[in-house]
Design a protein around this motif. Structure first.
Motif, mmCIF file in Angstrom:
data_model
loop_
_atom_site.group_PDB
_atom_site.id
_atom_site.type_symbol
_atom_site.label_atom_id
_atom_site.label_comp_id
_atom_site.label_asym_id
_atom_site.label_seq_id
_atom_site.Cartn_x
_atom_site.Cartn_y
_atom_site.Cartn_z
ATOM 1 N N TYR A 251 0.824 -1.202 0.000
ATOM 2 C CA TYR A 251 0.000 0.000 0.000
ATOM 3 C C TYR A 251 0.860 1.253 0.000
ATOM 4 C CZ TYR A 251 0.854 -0.463 5.071
ATOM 5 O OH TYR A 251 1.440 -0.621 6.304
ATOM 6 N N ALA A 253 0.166 5.386 1.249
ATOM 7 C CA ALA A 253 -0.744 6.326 1.908
ATOM 8 C C ALA A 253 -0.019 7.645 2.116
ATOM 9 C CB ALA A 253 -1.220 5.763 3.251
ATOM 10 N N TYR A 259 -5.086 6.929 -0.207
ATOM 11 C CA TYR A 259 -4.383 5.645 -0.153
ATOM 12 C C TYR A 259 -4.648 4.839 -1.420
ATOM 13 C CZ TYR A 259 -8.667 2.940 0.579
ATOM 14 O OH TYR A 259 -9.887 2.341 0.391
ATOM 15 N N ALA A 280 -6.795 5.845 5.451
ATOM 16 C CA ALA A 280 -5.381 6.217 5.319
ATOM 17 C C ALA A 280 -4.709 6.252 6.688
ATOM 18 C CB ALA A 280 -5.263 7.565 4.631
ATOM 19 N N ARG A 284 -1.499 4.007 7.990
ATOM 20 C CA ARG A 284 -0.310 4.606 8.603
ATOM 21 C C ARG A 284 -0.076 4.029 9.997
ATOM 22 N NH1 ARG A 284 -2.820 9.446 6.835
ATOM 23 N NH2 ARG A 284 -3.081 10.112 9.007
#
Length: 305
Positions: A251, A253, A259, A280, A284
């Motif tokens: 991923y 973000a 994201y 998002a 994180r």
């Protein structure tokens, strides 16, 4: 309709009859004069029943138009030549999408001129069907599902999405990747977006978690060369814990709620949302504990990184 105060223009929904002369001032220049669309095809019976947005310069001069039809279609997107490339089209499209969301529509579609397909891909629209000709111009049908993440199932869409996420970041990017994803993070538009991010002079920082730190070196990944010039911006660590190495996804973000998530990290298809602060933030939050227990990639430092 609120507009970004830093922009040199304003976007608002307008009454068709009241704003007709301003709509004409844009559409007839762009479509009739520039693109040679016959005047009788430019204006139709749908116009009075559409939601129209108008972009105006700060002095009130009309500079862009777009409409949303009762059939849930976006169209008549036009920006005067001297205002192109300044974000006017992006802002109008987002305004039209917001109008559709407010009406509870689940999907919007459009007929994109072939030269504008990349623009709509960047905003999560997906092509469908064969290309066709309309008013003497080649078009592609495209659509976007509203009210949730957009499905990413084309590499070009993935690249445009990454460019948007990088470009929209305030100061921080978080990338979890197997090997810097050849075909995505070495694509020229992505590299240019990362270069702009790295040289913006705002104290920007991108943290990259790799599952295989050797692969980008073997493949001469261009991001490593960029990081060599900007070592305080691009930081690399390799996951060390067996549980982290078994994680199948990837991923990207940013710190403003965008994201792009891929369930299988070796594939580009997945989902993305440029306005999902909760999701998002969740990504994180998952990223940081892994980052803390990962090892710095010392072999990159040997390259001067």
């Amino acid at each position: 309709m609120d507009s970004d105060p830093s922009q040199p223009f304003r976007i608002e929904a307008v009454d068709y009859a009241a704003a007709l002369n301003q709509l004409r001032a844009v559409r007839e220049i762009v479509f009739v004069e520039e693109q040679q669309v016959p005047l009788e095809l430019e204006w139709d019976e749908l116009d009075p029943n559409c939601v129209h947005v108008l972009a105006r310069a700060l002095d009130g001069t009309p500079i862009g138009t777009g409409r949303l039809t009762p059939e849930h279609k976006i169209g008549r997107m036009a920006v005067l030549r001297e205002w192109r490339g300044k974000g006017v089209g992006d802002a109008m499209l987002l305004a039209l999408i917001e109008q559709a969301r407010q009406r509870g529509w689940r999907e919007v579609s459009l007929h994109a001129q072939s030269s504008a397909i990349a623009f709509y891909l960047r905003h999560g629209f997906q092509p469908y069907g064969e290309r066709f000709w309309e008013a003497g111009i080649e078009h592609q049908s495209m659509r976007r599902v509203l009210g949730g993440p957009a499905s990413i199932d084309h590499r070009d869409t993935a690249i445009e999405t990454i460019v948007d996420i990088v470009g929209d970041a305030r100061r921080h990017l978080f990338l979890y990747t197997r090997d810097l994803d050849p075909g995505l993070f070495d694509a020229p538009p992505v590299m240019e977006a990362l270069r702009r991010f790295g040289t913006a002079g705002r104290g920007n920082e991108m943290r990259v978690l790799l599952q295989d730190a050797a692969a980008p070196q073997r493949g001469h990944a261009p991001l490593l060369a960029l990081a060599q010039r900007l070592p305080s911006v691009f930081l690399f660590r390799e996951v060390d814990d067996p549980v982290d190495k078994a994680y199948p996804s990837a991923y990207l973000a940013n710190d403003l709620g965008a994201y792009y998530f891929r369930t299988l990290g070796h594939r580009f298809d997945g989902e993305a949302d440029l306005h999902a602060p909760g999701r998002a933030r969740q990504l994180r939050g998952a990223f940081m504990p892994v980052w803390e227990r990962a090892r710095p990639v010392s072999e990159y430092r040997a390259l001067g990184i």
